[in-house]
Enzyme design. Sequence first.
Site, PDB file in Angstrom:
ATOM      1  N   LYS A  68       0.858  -1.195   0.000  1.00 48.08           N
ATOM      2  CA  LYS A  68       0.000   0.000   0.000  1.00 48.08           C
ATOM      3  C   LYS A  68       0.890   1.239   0.000  1.00 48.08           C
ATOM      4  CE  LYS A  68       0.882   1.250   4.488  1.00 48.08           C
ATOM      5  NZ  LYS A  68       1.692   2.422   4.858  1.00 48.08           N
ATOM      6  N   ASP A 102      -2.329  -1.539  10.172  1.00 50.02           N
ATOM      7  CA  ASP A 102      -2.556  -1.478   8.720  1.00 50.02           C
ATOM      8  C   ASP A 102      -3.264  -2.719   8.180  1.00 50.02           C
ATOM      9  OD1 ASP A 102      -1.295   0.948   8.600  1.00 50.02           O
ATOM     10  OD2 ASP A 102       0.570   0.184   7.739  1.00 50.02           O
TER      11      ASP A 102
END
Length: 315
Positions: free
Chosen positions: A25, A152
Amino acid sequence: MSGSASPRRGWTAVPETITLDAPAKVNLRLCVLAREASGFHALETLFCAVSLSDRLEVRQADEPGIGFAAEGGVEMGPPGANLVVRAAERFYAALGREPRVAIRLSKRIPAAAGLGGGSSDAAAALRALNALHGEPLPPDELLRLGGELGSDVPFFLCGSPLAWAWGRGDRLLALPPLPVRPVLIAHPGTALATADAFRRIARARGAEHRVPAACCELAALTSWDGVAALAVNDFEPFADELVPGLAAARAAMAAAGAAVARLSGSGAALFGIFATAERRDRARAELRAAGMQTWAAETLAALPAPQVDRLRTNS
Ligand code: C5P
């Protein structure tokens, strides 16, 4: 092989092996807000998954336990501390079943770079194991397990490659993906620990610091122009101080035409979002010449789906 089988009467086809890509990401926007009583910081961030990926394979095993093997030459620490193994342990504890599984991880995403590689691997492990066992855990249970593994992890379980996140980064609003854009990922080779990065921010701000609540119009997140206008990363000044060349590398990406050129997460990886692959590749050649490790990637239109590689029948 993938797809359906035609089981005999009284038999069901169950997957024996699942393969799943675990994407990195980048944070298109990352604001670090107040330090909460828990010691964690409140965040506001815009997560975007990109095509630079690790690959995870989970396979039913005859022997009890969680077998784990990793390849790819990325430093990952002892297997017991690996997030994939911890994810598998939590999965089987939630399922109330003894694990009999072999997991293989092919690593490409650099570790401790702000690219969420370890978190994505953990999320992929939860998704792949759930697929291997016929989806016994509902999505909210996977999100809960993911949130316990790292801030995350829930993003990679939220179902979209683009999400606005707050809280510790674990409260999520999945957004419709933006049009796919070429991405350049660049890493100077210096590993930065997330916890240290947050400590540096807290120390620099001091106890008296008052952080304005950040909030933005969600309508701005429906176009790359809107996102580019909001792109920021509060870790940047700290990472720039620790790692020479980061600011210059972002400037080089911007000069080559990047609409967004920022630090990802707590660093030290940088990313650039480009309108064309040619511009990205021009920036890539420049940053390579400056000694950075680089990857050409794209933003994702969807999170990768688990692939059934082999089926076996159960009576
Ligand atoms: O959740 P994760 O394992 O990525 O966090 C690593 C460390 O970073 C935490 O132990 C905490 O010290 C810090 N952190 C924080 N605020 C967050 C996320 C992480 O202070 N929102």
